[in-house]
Design a protein around this motif. Structure first.
Motif, PDB file in Angstrom:
ATOM      1  N   TYR A 114      28.450  17.712  32.347  1.00  0.00           N
ATOM      2  CA  TYR A 114      28.490  16.999  31.072  1.00  0.00           C
ATOM      3  C   TYR A 114      29.215  15.682  31.268  1.00  0.00           C
ATOM      4  O   TYR A 114      30.207  15.601  31.984  1.00  0.00           O
ATOM      5  N   CYS A 117      18.208  20.060  18.879  1.00  0.00           N
ATOM      6  CA  CYS A 117      19.465  20.418  19.555  1.00  0.00           C
ATOM      7  C   CYS A 117      19.507  19.875  20.970  1.00  0.00           C
ATOM      8  O   CYS A 117      20.578  19.650  21.516  1.00  0.00           O
ATOM      9  N   SER A 118      18.327  19.688  21.564  1.00  0.00           N
ATOM     10  CA  SER A 118      18.282  19.280  22.959  1.00  0.00           C
ATOM     11  C   SER A 118      16.983  18.539  23.233  1.00  0.00           C
ATOM     12  O   SER A 118      15.936  18.877  22.688  1.00  0.00           O
ATOM     13  N   LYS A 133      24.548  15.168  29.026  1.00  0.00           N
ATOM     14  CA  LYS A 133      24.523  16.037  30.207  1.00  0.00           C
ATOM     15  C   LYS A 133      23.584  15.414  31.231  1.00  0.00           C
ATOM     16  O   LYS A 133      22.554  14.844  30.875  1.00  0.00           O
TER      17      LYS A 133
END
Length: 79
Positions: free
Chosen positions: A73, A3-4, A25
């Motif tokens: 973002y 997810c990240s 981001k």
């Protein structure tokens, strides 16, 4: 299933991520140092025109000691 992913690097890494459109981001720390020429924050990345430069949305700022953290973002400019 990720997810990240946090990527910490210098000007070349940042330029590569921006150029490939892989960053969504950005968290940047700005120190109160005036370094002068020859020390770019981003290398190997230059939008053809100012209007085409990536823009941060939902910007947040926070003071971290003497530094300032800016996060936001990236607008989907590469599509």
């Amino acid at each position: 299933g990720l997810c990240s992913v946090l990527v910490e690097g210098g000007p070349r890494v940042l330029g590569a991520l921006l150029g490939s459109g892989l960053a969504d981001k950005l968290v940047a720390f700005i120190a109160p140092l005036l370094l002068g020429e020859g020390r770019p924050a981003v290398q190997n990345f230059a939008p053809p025109q100012l209007a085409e430069a990536p823009r941060l949305l939902d910007i947040e700022t926070e003071r971290c000691g003497e530094d300032v953290m800016i996060s936001g973002y990236l607008k989907e400019w590469w599509k």
